[in-house]
Motif scaffolding. Structure first.
Motif: not given
Length: 175
Positions: A46-55, A98-104, A126-132, A145-150
């Motif tokens: 479950l990967g969130f973008t840096p603003d934690d709004e989108a997955v 690529e995420p900044d952090s990841i936790e089980q 903190g997931c950001t597009p870094t490559g292909s 990407t989609q908002s977490y609430d959606d």
């Protein structure tokens, strides 16, 4: 209540999984066979973008159900691979993020009546597009990407049919 396995074999194998057949003795002494799907451990992210709004989600054709599936990125753990490393690797390969952090945050046996599969769930921040993407030969994946609430609403409203995704979102909601 435990069954005793008296012999075990693999009558069918293919890329990705195998069917195992165990000859077993039940507690009452009855001898029978039991077939099940053997599947390597998997990670689901479950990967969130840096603003934690989108997955970050993937869309992929799922032939067994005959449709495109919208889901959390997921994939197999390589033998001897650390679970968090596998989650980072699979997430990057499927999404190019690529995420900044990841936790089980959870582990489940999704179909333990017919399979020995184990799914390990991770939240990535903190997931950001870094490559292909670096897809397997049999994968064609579109990233979105989609908002977490959606996403939560899509699970609630039965728009997300993927069990790994629904379970991961619902468990995250309970945390």
């Amino acid at each position: 209540m435990a069954w005793e396995t008296t012999s075990s074999g693999v009558p069918y194998t293919c890329p990705g999984f195998e069917i195992r057949r165990d000859e077993v003795r039940l507690p009452d002494g009855t001898e029978t066979d039991y077939d099940y799907l053997h599947d390597d451990p998997a990670v689901v992210v479950l990967g969130f973008t840096p603003d934690d709004e989108a997955v970050v989600l993937v869309e992929e054709w799922r032939h067994a159900v005959g449709r495109v599936n919208r889901a959390l990125p997921a994939g197999s753990v390589e033998p001897g691979e650390d679970l968090a490393a596998a989650a980072r690797r699979e997430f990057g390969e499927e999404t190019g993020y690529e995420p900044d952090s990841i936790e089980q945050y959870a582990t489940y046996e999704p179909a333990n009546g017919i399979s020995d599969a184990v799914h390990h769930y991770f939240v990535a921040r903190g997931c950001t597009p870094t490559g292909s993407q670096s897809l397997d030969d049999d994968e064609s994946i579109r990233v979105d990407t989609q908002s977490y609430d959606d996403l939560v609403a899509a699970v609630r409203d039965d728009e997300i049919r993927d069990g790994r995704t629904a379970l991961g979102v619902l468990q995250h909601e309970l945390a």
